[in-house]
Scaffold this motif. Structure first.
Motif, PDB file in Angstrom:
ATOM      1  N   HIS A  31      32.945  38.291  54.574  1.00 24.09           N
ATOM      2  CA  HIS A  31      33.719  38.214  53.337  1.00 24.09           C
ATOM      3  C   HIS A  31      33.341  36.927  52.605  1.00 24.09           C
ATOM      4  O   HIS A  31      32.762  36.017  53.187  1.00 24.09           O
ATOM      5  N   ALA A  32      33.642  36.874  51.309  1.00 29.89           N
ATOM      6  CA  ALA A  32      33.347  35.677  50.527  1.00 29.89           C
ATOM      7  C   ALA A  32      34.198  34.518  51.037  1.00 29.89           C
ATOM      8  O   ALA A  32      35.330  34.719  51.484  1.00 29.89           O
ATOM      9  N   TYR A  54      30.670  33.236  41.045  1.00 28.69           N
ATOM     10  CA  TYR A  54      31.800  34.048  41.480  1.00 28.69           C
ATOM     11  C   TYR A  54      32.981  33.140  41.766  1.00 28.69           C
ATOM     12  O   TYR A  54      32.854  32.171  42.501  1.00 28.69           O
ATOM     13  N   SER A  55      34.150  33.479  41.229  1.00 29.10           N
ATOM     14  CA  SER A  55      35.390  32.771  41.539  1.00 29.10           C
ATOM     15  C   SER A  55      36.138  33.610  42.570  1.00 29.10           C
ATOM     16  O   SER A  55      36.392  34.796  42.349  1.00 29.10           O
ATOM     17  N   ILE A  56      36.488  32.981  43.687  1.00 27.34           N
ATOM     18  CA  ILE A  56      37.081  33.697  44.818  1.00 27.34           C
ATOM     19  C   ILE A  56      38.469  33.120  45.102  1.00 27.34           C
ATOM     20  O   ILE A  56      38.636  31.902  45.155  1.00 27.34           O
ATOM     21  N   ASP A  57      39.462  33.996  45.331  1.00 26.88           N
ATOM     22  CA  ASP A  57      40.817  33.522  45.612  1.00 26.88           C
ATOM     23  C   ASP A  57      41.021  33.295  47.114  1.00 26.88           C
ATOM     24  O   ASP A  57      40.079  33.430  47.911  1.00 26.88           O
ATOM     25  N   SER A  60      39.819  35.984  49.598  1.00 25.99           N
ATOM     26  CA  SER A  60      38.395  36.347  49.483  1.00 25.99           C
ATOM     27  C   SER A  60      38.152  37.450  48.467  1.00 25.99           C
ATOM     28  O   SER A  60      37.174  38.176  48.543  1.00 25.99           O
ATOM     29  N   GLN A  61      39.054  37.582  47.513  1.00 29.83           N
ATOM     30  CA  GLN A  61      38.896  38.569  46.451  1.00 29.83           C
ATOM     31  C   GLN A  61      38.334  37.895  45.217  1.00 29.83           C
ATOM     32  O   GLN A  61      38.602  36.724  44.952  1.00 29.83           O
ATOM     33  N   ARG A  62      37.590  38.608  44.466  1.00 30.79           N
ATOM     34  CA  ARG A  62      36.997  38.080  43.250  1.00 30.79           C
ATOM     35  C   ARG A  62      38.050  37.926  42.163  1.00 30.79           C
ATOM     36  O   ARG A  62      38.857  38.818  41.934  1.00 30.79           O
ATOM     37  N   ASP A  92      31.670  36.521  36.623  1.00 27.69           N
ATOM     38  CA  ASP A  92      33.074  36.941  36.636  1.00 27.69           C
ATOM     39  C   ASP A  92      33.462  37.763  35.405  1.00 27.69           C
ATOM     40  O   ASP A  92      34.147  38.761  35.511  1.00 27.69           O
TER      41      ASP A  92
END
Length: 97
Positions: A31-32, A54-57, A60-62, A92
């Motif tokens: 996962h990211a 990519y901005s990841i929360d 690990s979600q975009r 994004d």
């Protein structure tokens, strides 16, 4: 950098830093990296094929940009899939999910 593809047009293998921006996950495989801003780059023969941020929360979600008008949504959609669903290679603001 790691060799990922060998079928793109041009000379030599393609290289990506994808494995620098993902980490192992006990259930999902990979996962990211959570709570991060990541830059993915694909090169071939010294030429950049793409660069994408990519901005990841924390999950690990975009994170994709939304307008303030969309904040009070009453429904949502879940997108499950592979790198194409994630939007590998697109920034994004260019993703649907």
């Amino acid at each position: 950098m790691r060799v990922l593809l060998s079928t793109l047009p041009g000379e030599g293998p393609a290289y990506s830093n994808l494995y620098d921006i993902v980490e192992a996950h006990p259930i999902l495989g990979y996962h990211a990296k959570p709570s991060s801003t990541l830059t993915n780059r694909l090169t071939r023969g010294g030429q950049v094929i793409y660069t994408a941020d990519y901005s990841i929360d924390a999950y690990s979600q975009r994170i994709t940009p939304i307008s303030q008008d969309d904040v009070n949504r009453s429904c949502a959609a879940v997108f499950l899939g592979c790198s194409m669903t994630f939007g590998l290679g697109v920034g994004d603001a260019e993703t649907l999910p």
